[in-house]
Design a protein around this motif. Sequence first.
Motif, PDB file in Angstrom:
ATOM      1  N   SER A  55       0.822  -1.162  -0.097  1.00 56.34           N
ATOM      2  CA  SER A  55      -0.108   0.149   0.119  1.00 56.34           C
ATOM      3  C   SER A  55       0.929   1.373  -0.160  1.00 56.34           C
ATOM      4  O   SER A  55       0.559   2.170  -0.661  1.00 56.34           O
ATOM      5  N   ILE A  56       1.941   1.068   0.695  1.00 56.50           N
ATOM      6  CA  ILE A  56       2.991   2.339   0.852  1.00 56.50           C
ATOM      7  C   ILE A  56       3.528   2.620  -0.659  1.00 56.50           C
ATOM      8  O   ILE A  56       3.694   3.493  -1.079  1.00 56.50           O
ATOM      9  N   LEU A  59       0.642   3.895  -2.958  1.00 54.50           N
ATOM     10  CA  LEU A  59       0.653   5.482  -2.547  1.00 54.50           C
ATOM     11  C   LEU A  59       1.752   6.294  -3.382  1.00 54.50           C
ATOM     12  O   LEU A  59       1.677   7.459  -3.600  1.00 54.50           O
ATOM     13  N   LEU A  60       3.124   5.773  -3.445  1.00 56.97           N
ATOM     14  CA  LEU A  60       3.995   6.486  -3.902  1.00 56.97           C
ATOM     15  C   LEU A  60       4.205   6.463  -5.535  1.00 56.97           C
ATOM     16  O   LEU A  60       5.080   6.974  -6.100  1.00 56.97           O
ATOM     17  N   ILE A 145      -4.034  14.098  -2.743  1.00 58.54           N
ATOM     18  CA  ILE A 145      -4.293  13.046  -1.770  1.00 58.54           C
ATOM     19  C   ILE A 145      -3.993  13.687  -0.153  1.00 58.54           C
ATOM     20  O   ILE A 145      -2.947  14.474  -0.159  1.00 58.54           O
ATOM     21  N   PRO A 147      -2.811  14.420   3.321  1.00 55.77           N
ATOM     22  CA  PRO A 147      -1.487  14.060   3.827  1.00 55.77           C
ATOM     23  C   PRO A 147      -1.787  12.831   5.010  1.00 55.77           C
ATOM     24  O   PRO A 147      -0.825  11.632   4.937  1.00 55.77           O
ATOM     25  N   TYR A 148      -3.053  12.811   5.626  1.00 55.53           N
ATOM     26  CA  TYR A 148      -3.289  11.490   6.740  1.00 55.53           C
ATOM     27  C   TYR A 148      -3.548  10.264   5.665  1.00 55.53           C
ATOM     28  O   TYR A 148      -3.295   9.214   6.470  1.00 55.53           O
ATOM     29  N   PHE A 149      -3.757  10.153   4.613  1.00 51.21           N
ATOM     30  CA  PHE A 149      -3.930   8.974   3.803  1.00 51.21           C
ATOM     31  C   PHE A 149      -2.673   8.103   3.656  1.00 51.21           C
ATOM     32  O   PHE A 149      -2.877   6.832   3.866  1.00 51.21           O
ATOM     33  N   TYR A 150      -1.589   8.863   3.897  1.00 48.34           N
ATOM     34  CA  TYR A 150      -0.238   7.925   3.797  1.00 48.34           C
ATOM     35  C   TYR A 150       0.061   7.243   5.270  1.00 48.34           C
ATOM     36  O   TYR A 150       0.854   6.474   5.244  1.00 48.34           O
ATOM     37  N   ALA A 151      -0.656   7.546   6.165  1.00 50.20           N
ATOM     38  CA  ALA A 151      -0.776   6.751   7.497  1.00 50.20           C
ATOM     39  C   ALA A 151      -1.869   5.897   7.329  1.00 50.20           C
ATOM     40  O   ALA A 151      -2.050   4.717   8.024  1.00 50.20           O
ATOM     41  N   PRO A 154      -2.241   2.648   4.634  1.00 50.73           N
ATOM     42  CA  PRO A 154      -1.263   1.385   4.996  1.00 50.73           C
ATOM     43  C   PRO A 154      -2.127   0.730   6.261  1.00 50.73           C
ATOM     44  O   PRO A 154      -1.953  -0.614   6.307  1.00 50.73           O
TER      45      PRO A 154
END
Length: 208
Positions: A55-56, A59-60, A145, A147-151, A154
């Motif tokens: 998932s990380i 996202l990247l 996106i 910012p909290y999506f990156y936490a 995943p």
Amino acid sequence: MQAYLSLITITGALAAGAVSPGPSFIFVARNAMSLSRRHGFATALGMGSGAFIFSIFALLGLQAVFSAVPVAFWLLKIVGGVYLILLASNILRSARQPLHGLTSNQTASISLWQAYIFGLFTQLSNPKTAIVFAGVFSALLPQQIPPYFYAVIPLATFCVDAGWYSMVALVLSSEKPRNAYLRVKTLVDCTAGGVMGLLGLKLILSSK
């Protein structure tokens, strides 16, 4: 509101993918039945960790990497195929071994940490998972996106995969499924090993 809807939709799509049968399900089910419930749970946590990592990457921009560097996807297929064939070989070698002997020997030689690592690499060896994550994220992520999506994403994917495979381990390590497995162990193991081996071979051949 749109961001929350996107998050719910992504989580639902990944949950649908997680419950579909595949090498991960086979591996967790077999560890839970032939080793122990704790080994099944450890394997499930490894699957969840693999989903977390995918998932990380998604996202990247995993899809962009595969498009820009096709050899990266080719290498993933080769490595994944070889790993699945090795797993299949181990399962087939132990197919005719009685469950009691298999359990006592393998539980002593396979730690919970090793079961976790095997689960992690089984998940990471599956290029289908990488493509599903990349496709779902490309289609459903909002253009901007948060910012909290990156936490959150995943963590959500870890919970989905680890939760599902923990349920599999819990159910299939119970007495009735275990007794059913005992009666048809050789057939189940040969089938599981054969399916995994064919999937691994298919991955390698499709990379050419």
